[in-house]
Design a protein around this motif. Structure first.
Motif, PDB file in Angstrom:
ATOM      1  N   TYR A 122       0.837  -1.193   0.000  1.00  0.00           N
ATOM      2  CA  TYR A 122       0.000   0.000   0.000  1.00  0.00           C
ATOM      3  C   TYR A 122       0.872   1.243   0.000  1.00  0.00           C
ATOM      4  O   TYR A 122       1.883   1.307   0.714  1.00  0.00           O
ATOM      5  CB  TYR A 122      -0.874  -0.036   1.262  1.00  0.00           C
ATOM      6  CG  TYR A 122      -1.739   1.173   1.479  1.00  0.00           C
ATOM      7  CD1 TYR A 122      -2.839   1.413   0.664  1.00  0.00           C
ATOM      8  CD2 TYR A 122      -1.463   2.071   2.512  1.00  0.00           C
ATOM      9  CE1 TYR A 122      -3.650   2.528   0.861  1.00  0.00           C
ATOM     10  CE2 TYR A 122      -2.272   3.182   2.725  1.00  0.00           C
ATOM     11  CZ  TYR A 122      -3.353   3.410   1.888  1.00  0.00           C
ATOM     12  OH  TYR A 122      -4.150   4.497   2.071  1.00  0.00           O
ATOM     13  N   CYS A 123       0.479   2.244  -0.808  1.00  0.00           N
ATOM     14  CA  CYS A 123       1.219   3.511  -0.810  1.00  0.00           C
ATOM     15  C   CYS A 123       0.513   4.487   0.133  1.00  0.00           C
ATOM     16  O   CYS A 123      -0.638   4.874  -0.104  1.00  0.00           O
ATOM     17  CB  CYS A 123       1.297   4.097  -2.219  1.00  0.00           C
ATOM     18  SG  CYS A 123       2.081   5.723  -2.218  1.00  0.00           S
ATOM     19  N   ILE A 124       1.195   4.872   1.198  1.00  0.00           N
ATOM     20  CA  ILE A 124       0.623   5.784   2.188  1.00  0.00           C
ATOM     21  C   ILE A 124       0.352   7.152   1.555  1.00  0.00           C
ATOM     22  O   ILE A 124      -0.548   7.871   1.933  1.00  0.00           O
ATOM     23  CB  ILE A 124       1.580   5.931   3.406  1.00  0.00           C
ATOM     24  CG1 ILE A 124       1.678   4.596   4.149  1.00  0.00           C
ATOM     25  CG2 ILE A 124       1.118   7.014   4.371  1.00  0.00           C
ATOM     26  CD1 ILE A 124       2.709   4.570   5.255  1.00  0.00           C
ATOM     27  N   ASN A 125       1.138   7.484   0.537  1.00  0.00           N
ATOM     28  CA  ASN A 125       1.055   8.806  -0.089  1.00  0.00           C
ATOM     29  C   ASN A 125      -0.173   8.976  -0.974  1.00  0.00           C
ATOM     30  O   ASN A 125      -0.887   9.976  -0.873  1.00  0.00           O
ATOM     31  CB  ASN A 125       2.340   9.050  -0.891  1.00  0.00           C
ATOM     32  CG  ASN A 125       2.410  10.450  -1.449  1.00  0.00           C
ATOM     33  OD1 ASN A 125       2.041  11.408  -0.759  1.00  0.00           O
ATOM     34  ND2 ASN A 125       2.870  10.584  -2.669  1.00  0.00           N
ATOM     35  N   ASP A 126      -0.452   7.986  -1.840  1.00  0.00           N
ATOM     36  CA  ASP A 126      -1.567   8.176  -2.779  1.00  0.00           C
ATOM     37  C   ASP A 126      -2.596   7.049  -2.759  1.00  0.00           C
ATOM     38  O   ASP A 126      -3.544   7.047  -3.561  1.00  0.00           O
ATOM     39  CB  ASP A 126      -1.036   8.380  -4.207  1.00  0.00           C
ATOM     40  CG  ASP A 126      -0.131   7.245  -4.639  1.00  0.00           C
ATOM     41  OD1 ASP A 126      -0.300   6.123  -4.141  1.00  0.00           O
ATOM     42  OD2 ASP A 126       0.767   7.480  -5.474  1.00  0.00           O
ATOM     43  N   GLY A 127      -2.436   6.082  -1.861  1.00  0.00           N
ATOM     44  CA  GLY A 127      -3.451   5.044  -1.699  1.00  0.00           C
ATOM     45  C   GLY A 127      -3.409   3.931  -2.741  1.00  0.00           C
ATOM     46  O   GLY A 127      -4.265   3.055  -2.737  1.00  0.00           O
ATOM     47  N   ARG A 165       8.851   0.288  -3.981  1.00  0.00           N
ATOM     48  CA  ARG A 165       8.418   1.689  -4.055  1.00  0.00           C
ATOM     49  C   ARG A 165       7.208   1.822  -4.955  1.00  0.00           C
ATOM     50  O   ARG A 165       7.036   1.058  -5.902  1.00  0.00           O
ATOM     51  CB  ARG A 165       9.549   2.558  -4.615  1.00  0.00           C
ATOM     52  CG  ARG A 165      10.672   2.774  -3.616  1.00  0.00           C
ATOM     53  CD  ARG A 165      11.809   3.581  -4.217  1.00  0.00           C
ATOM     54  NE  ARG A 165      12.867   3.782  -3.254  1.00  0.00           N
ATOM     55  CZ  ARG A 165      12.913   4.797  -2.378  1.00  0.00           C
ATOM     56  NH1 ARG A 165      11.960   5.710  -2.365  1.00  0.00           N
ATOM     57  NH2 ARG A 165      13.894   4.905  -1.517  1.00  0.00           N
ATOM     58  N   CYS A 166       6.379   2.817  -4.669  1.00  0.00           N
ATOM     59  CA  CYS A 166       5.178   3.088  -5.468  1.00  0.00           C
ATOM     60  C   CYS A 166       5.578   3.420  -6.902  1.00  0.00           C
ATOM     61  O   CYS A 166       6.508   4.199  -7.130  1.00  0.00           O
ATOM     62  CB  CYS A 166       4.400   4.247  -4.841  1.00  0.00           C
ATOM     63  SG  CYS A 166       2.920   4.682  -5.788  1.00  0.00           S
ATOM     64  N   LYS A 167       4.854   2.797  -7.852  1.00  0.00           N
ATOM     65  CA  LYS A 167       5.207   3.015  -9.259  1.00  0.00           C
ATOM     66  C   LYS A 167       4.770   4.393  -9.745  1.00  0.00           C
ATOM     67  O   LYS A 167       5.203   4.853 -10.792  1.00  0.00           O
ATOM     68  CB  LYS A 167       4.593   1.908 -10.110  1.00  0.00           C
ATOM     69  CG  LYS A 167       5.306   0.584  -9.879  1.00  0.00           C
ATOM     70  CD  LYS A 167       4.680  -0.584 -10.596  1.00  0.00           C
ATOM     71  CE  LYS A 167       5.466  -1.856 -10.241  1.00  0.00           C
ATOM     72  NZ  LYS A 167       4.843  -3.070 -10.714  1.00  0.00           N
ATOM     73  N   LYS A 168       3.895   5.041  -8.959  1.00  0.00           N
ATOM     74  CA  LYS A 168       3.447   6.386  -9.358  1.00  0.00           C
ATOM     75  C   LYS A 168       4.297   7.479  -8.712  1.00  0.00           C
ATOM     76  O   LYS A 168       4.744   8.403  -9.356  1.00  0.00           O
ATOM     77  CB  LYS A 168       1.984   6.593  -8.952  1.00  0.00           C
ATOM     78  CG  LYS A 168       1.013   5.643  -9.644  1.00  0.00           C
ATOM     79  CD  LYS A 168       0.134   6.364 -10.657  1.00  0.00           C
ATOM     80  CE  LYS A 168      -0.587   5.411 -11.588  1.00  0.00           C
ATOM     81  NZ  LYS A 168      -1.544   4.529 -10.911  1.00  0.00           N
ATOM     82  N   CYS A 169       4.485   7.367  -7.376  1.00  0.00           N
ATOM     83  CA  CYS A 169       5.110   8.500  -6.681  1.00  0.00           C
ATOM     84  C   CYS A 169       6.471   8.159  -6.054  1.00  0.00           C
ATOM     85  O   CYS A 169       7.098   9.011  -5.425  1.00  0.00           O
ATOM     86  CB  CYS A 169       4.170   9.048  -5.617  1.00  0.00           C
ATOM     87  SG  CYS A 169       3.979   7.952  -4.206  1.00  0.00           S
ATOM     88  N   CYS A 170       6.869   6.877  -6.186  1.00  0.00           N
ATOM     89  CA  CYS A 170       8.202   6.468  -5.718  1.00  0.00           C
ATOM     90  C   CYS A 170       8.377   6.372  -4.194  1.00  0.00           C
ATOM     91  O   CYS A 170       9.478   6.067  -3.719  1.00  0.00           O
ATOM     92  CB  CYS A 170       9.261   7.399  -6.301  1.00  0.00           C
ATOM     93  SG  CYS A 170      10.301   6.512  -7.469  1.00  0.00           S
TER      94      CYS A 170
HETATM   95 ZN   LIG Z   1       2.361   6.394  -4.388  1.00  0.00          ZN
END
Ligand SMILES: [Zn+2]
Length: 248
Positions: A126-131, A146-151
């Motif tokens: 789960y990405c805490i930054n963008d869900g 790492r998140c593929k959108k926001c890293c």
């Molecule tokens: Zn993210």
């Protein structure tokens, strides 16, 4: 013992909306260590590893520790006879939902469809930054995912200490516990709240409580109607065969 199994099978046969409530005990035979007890996770890992504050402040260190054994053990595990029996009961229309405290994904691996995961699921990130959510299997866990959108470094999608329970799963679990006329409690000692409040809620709504635990739990004397003191797989295999034999 046979009498209890027979009685439980009869009650299940007459039920209109049976649900299962499962805890760590159902997965022990799959090699998943429970958090508590003699061979528990807490004896091997520091509890802080599963605290949200520690994780957000020391994400890299926390992940290094998580790679070391925890994830490997969780993903090697395979469902056992108890998970498969529940999945077959659901397919037949007998079990309407499973409410689980476990994060090991074994109910879904066994084929169960309606699984309310009170504490999340370790097979997701789960990405805490963008869900955004991801499947662990799509990452090489030798490096921090790492998140593929926001890293941003991802968090395992299970509930850490200090985090709220997933709202939707909690809501669905409360609904199922209020609606059910039979609840089969399997492998839960009833000490982790708020999850443990659900069998009590089912009982308040007049559900029959069938409990499968090798040893008595906090539920046994309080709310259990039929206590089957066996390991999960043995009890479920017996229950399934008696149920099948008396179907017609
Ligand atoms: Zn993210």
């Amino acid at each position: 013992m046979e009498e209890y199994i027979k009685k439980a099978a009869m009650i299940l046969r007459k039920s209109k909306y049976a649900v299962a409530f499962t805890g760590a005990g159902i997965s022990v035979e799959s090699g998943i260590a429970p958090f508590r007890g003699k061979n528990g996770i807490w004896n091997k890992y520091e509890e802080k590893l599963f605290e949200i504050n520690y994780f957000t402040e020391h994400t890299k260190e926390a992940w290094d520790m998580l790679f070391d054994g925890f994830y490997e053990a969780t993903f090697k595990a395979k469902p056992n006879a108890a998970h498969f029996a529940l999945a077959r009961f659901e397919k037949e229309g007998l079990i309407k939902a499973i409410i689980t405290q476990n994060i090991d994904d074994l109910h879904k691996k066994a084929g169960s469809k309606t699984v309310h995961e009170l504490h999340g699921n370790a097979s997701r990130l789960y990405c805490i930054n963008d869900g955004n959510r991801y499947q662990v299997k799509d990452f090489d866990l030798k490096t921090v995912p790492r998140c593929k959108k926001c890293c941003v470094m991802l968090k395992p999608d299970f509930v850490f200490f200090g985090e709220a329970l997933p709202e939707y799963d909690m809501l669905m679990s409360i609904k199922a516990s209020s609606k059910c006329d039979v609840m089969i409690v399997i492998g839960s000692t009833g000490i982790v709240y708020p999850a443990a409040s659900l069998p009590f809620q089912a009982k308040r709504n007049n559900a029959v409580i069938i409990e499968i635990n090798p040893k008595p739990s906090v539920f046994t004397n309080e709310i259990t109607d039929i206590f089957i003191p066996l390991k999960a797989s043995e009890a479920m295999m017996k229950l399934e065969s008696v149920y099948a034999a008396n179907k017609c």
